[in-house]
Write a protein that holds these residues in place. Structure first.
Motif, PDB file in Angstrom:
ATOM      1  N   VAL A  58       6.942   4.008  37.354  1.00 32.07           N
ATOM      2  CA  VAL A  58       6.786   3.844  36.688  1.00 32.07           C
ATOM      3  C   VAL A  58       7.131   5.759  35.505  1.00 32.07           C
ATOM      4  O   VAL A  58       7.606   5.116  34.735  1.00 32.07           O
ATOM      5  CB  VAL A  58       5.252   3.738  35.989  1.00 32.07           C
ATOM      6  CG1 VAL A  58       4.965   4.176  34.380  1.00 32.07           C
ATOM      7  CG2 VAL A  58       4.708   2.378  36.246  1.00 32.07           C
ATOM      8  N   PHE A  62      10.677   5.236  32.843  1.00 34.60           N
ATOM      9  CA  PHE A  62      10.254   6.256  31.839  1.00 34.60           C
ATOM     10  C   PHE A  62      11.109   7.107  32.184  1.00 34.60           C
ATOM     11  O   PHE A  62      10.181   8.629  30.996  1.00 34.60           O
ATOM     12  CB  PHE A  62       9.082   5.963  31.146  1.00 34.60           C
ATOM     13  CG  PHE A  62       8.089   4.735  31.106  1.00 34.60           C
ATOM     14  CD1 PHE A  62       8.701   4.262  29.894  1.00 34.60           C
ATOM     15  CD2 PHE A  62       7.251   4.354  31.666  1.00 34.60           C
ATOM     16  CE1 PHE A  62       8.125   2.692  29.751  1.00 34.60           C
ATOM     17  CE2 PHE A  62       7.001   2.986  31.385  1.00 34.60           C
ATOM     18  CZ  PHE A  62       7.076   2.575  30.359  1.00 34.60           C
ATOM     19  N   ARG A  63      11.603   7.969  32.713  1.00 40.82           N
ATOM     20  CA  ARG A  63      12.336   8.665  32.914  1.00 40.82           C
ATOM     21  C   ARG A  63      11.588  10.059  32.851  1.00 40.82           C
ATOM     22  O   ARG A  63      11.736  10.829  31.947  1.00 40.82           O
ATOM     23  CB  ARG A  63      14.350   9.100  32.188  1.00 40.82           C
ATOM     24  CG  ARG A  63      14.618   7.962  32.042  1.00 40.82           C
ATOM     25  CD  ARG A  63      15.960   7.498  31.284  1.00 40.82           C
ATOM     26  NE  ARG A  63      16.978   6.840  31.162  1.00 40.82           N
ATOM     27  CZ  ARG A  63      17.862   6.652  31.898  1.00 40.82           C
ATOM     28  NH1 ARG A  63      18.326   8.024  31.522  1.00 40.82           N
ATOM     29  NH2 ARG A  63      18.873   5.482  32.174  1.00 40.82           N
ATOM     30  N   LYS A 136      14.337  14.567  31.209  1.00 42.23           N
ATOM     31  CA  LYS A 136      13.185  14.242  29.492  1.00 42.23           C
ATOM     32  C   LYS A 136      12.148  15.356  29.272  1.00 42.23           C
ATOM     33  O   LYS A 136      11.889  16.225  30.219  1.00 42.23           O
ATOM     34  CB  LYS A 136      12.067  13.390  28.825  1.00 42.23           C
ATOM     35  CG  LYS A 136      12.567  11.911  28.532  1.00 42.23           C
ATOM     36  CD  LYS A 136      11.962  11.030  28.339  1.00 42.23           C
ATOM     37  CE  LYS A 136      12.698   9.809  27.964  1.00 42.23           C
ATOM     38  NZ  LYS A 136      12.105   9.052  27.505  1.00 42.23           N
TER      39      LYS A 136
END
Length: 136
Positions: A58, A62-63, A136
């Motif tokens: 997950v 979602f990076r 991110k």
């Protein structure tokens, strides 16, 4: 973005992380197949490995790459400790001579896969996963 572009921006640590996830999956299968019907099976260890794999996947989707190796390391370590806790009586009975048969192959397979999973997850924490622009 196609698959080639997606993997072009990944560094070798990303593949180490995927290897860690795959080894954890193999560890779950080997452990459940070896000890699933015995009192030496820790279903909590099995579940924690599964949660680690799913949560890391997950995070990758979602990076949030920088958290995935830590998740794999923590869940693998906790699972290993639960494995040791549940198998301790068996190990002590073999080492003290109560059980003369020695360690069976399924014990060694479980130990090797738990150890490999832990080592690869440790390595994945210290390797770069992606280029800085993608993270991110």
């Amino acid at each position: 973005m196609n698959v080639r572009e997606y993997f072009a921006e990944k560094k070798y640590g990303f593949y180490v992380l995927l290897s860690s996830m795959l080894l954890s999956l193999i560890t779950m299968i080997v452990y459940a197949a070896s000890y699933g019907q015995t009192r030496y099976m820790s279903w909590a260890a099995f579940a924690i490995l599964l949660v680690g794999i799913v949560l890391a996947a997950v995070l990758i989707v979602f990076r949030l790459y920088r958290f995935a190796p830590a998740v794999m390391l923590v869940t693998t370590l906790i699972s290993l400790l639960l494995f040791i806790y549940y198998i301790y009586f068996f190990i002590s009975s073999v080492l003290t001579g109560i059980q003369f048969s020695g360690f069976p192959p399924e014990f060694w397979a479980s130990v090797i896969f738990f150890a490999l999973s832990l080592v690869v997850s440790i390595v994945s924490v210290f390797t770069p996963l992606v280029d800085k622009k993608e993270e991110k």
